[in-house]
Write a protein that holds these residues in place. Structure first.
Motif, PDB file in Angstrom:
ATOM      1  N   SER A  17      42.116  72.537  45.612  1.00 30.15           N
ATOM      2  CA  SER A  17      41.708  71.161  45.319  1.00 30.15           C
ATOM      3  C   SER A  17      42.307  70.686  44.002  1.00 30.15           C
ATOM      4  CB  SER A  17      40.182  71.051  45.247  1.00 30.15           C
ATOM      5  OG  SER A  17      39.619  71.275  46.498  1.00 30.15           O
ATOM      6  N   ARG A  18      42.259  71.534  43.005  1.00 30.84           N
ATOM      7  CA  ARG A  18      42.852  71.199  41.700  1.00 30.84           C
ATOM      8  C   ARG A  18      44.354  70.994  41.850  1.00 30.84           C
ATOM      9  NH1 ARG A  18      45.041  74.363  37.663  1.00 30.84           N
ATOM     10  NH2 ARG A  18      45.089  73.351  35.652  1.00 30.84           N
TER      11      ARG A  18
ATOM     12  N   ALA B 223      50.333  73.487  40.275  1.00 28.58           N
ATOM     13  CA  ALA B 223      49.619  72.308  39.770  1.00 28.58           C
ATOM     14  C   ALA B 223      50.204  71.818  38.455  1.00 28.58           C
ATOM     15  CB  ALA B 223      48.138  72.624  39.585  1.00 28.58           C
TER      16      ALA B 223
ATOM     17  N   LEU C 296      45.978  70.034  44.483  1.00 29.48           N
ATOM     18  CA  LEU C 296      46.236  68.775  45.189  1.00 29.48           C
ATOM     19  C   LEU C 296      46.093  67.561  44.273  1.00 29.48           C
ATOM     20  CD1 LEU C 296      44.447  69.472  48.573  1.00 29.48           C
ATOM     21  CD2 LEU C 296      46.905  69.194  48.217  1.00 29.48           C
ATOM     22  N   LEU C 297      45.159  67.633  43.346  1.00 27.93           N
ATOM     23  CA  LEU C 297      44.962  66.517  42.424  1.00 27.93           C
ATOM     24  C   LEU C 297      46.090  66.392  41.407  1.00 27.93           C
ATOM     25  CD1 LEU C 297      41.137  66.866  41.756  1.00 27.93           C
ATOM     26  CD2 LEU C 297      42.283  65.023  43.019  1.00 27.93           C
TER      27      LEU C 297
ATOM     28  N   SER D  15      40.059  65.545  46.876  1.00 27.91           N
ATOM     29  CA  SER D  15      41.459  65.761  46.484  1.00 27.91           C
ATOM     30  C   SER D  15      42.437  65.291  47.555  1.00 27.91           C
ATOM     31  CB  SER D  15      41.690  67.234  46.156  1.00 27.91           C
ATOM     32  OG  SER D  15      41.378  68.048  47.256  1.00 27.91           O
TER      33      SER D  15
END
Length: 111
Positions: free
Chosen positions: A79-80, A51, A82-83, A109
């Motif tokens: 999810s983090r 990330a 992917l963002l 996300s």
């Protein structure tokens, strides 16, 4: 560069080493950690590194990495990832025990 580690049982310490390698080697574009007997906690450093800035991961396979009971925690960190990770174009989370609520958690996300 492709790193295919599928089916190796190296656990959490190995996953931390893979994360450390990604910080140093930004040419890796394809990482397959499927079936490597991780826990959601051991995948956290990996998600954090991917990330962050500096990785070139485009394809990430985490299928069958965590026990089904840990799918929710995995989703939180994925999810983090992917963002924040703009290079990622392919993510495999097959057989990670994702439930309806996990998929709802991934939803924002994925848009």
């Amino acid at each position: 560069t492709h790193v295919l580690l599928s089916g190796n049982i190296f656990g959490g310490e190995g996953c931390v080493e893979v994360a450390a390698t990604l910080q140093l080697n930004t040419t890796i574009t394809h990482l397959d950690l499927s079936c490597t007997h991780q826990t959601s906690q051991s995948v956290i450093p990996l998600c954090t590194v991917i990330a962050g800035n500096g990785t070139s991961i485009r394809h990430l396979d985490l299928s069958r990495t965590v026990p089904p009971s840990e799918g929710g925690v995995l989703v939180e960190h994925v999810s983090r990832l992917l963002l924040l990770c703009t290079t990622l174009t392919s993510l495999n989370l097959a057989k990670c025990g994702l439930t309806d609520s996990c998929i709802r958690g991934l939803g924002p996300s994925l848009s």
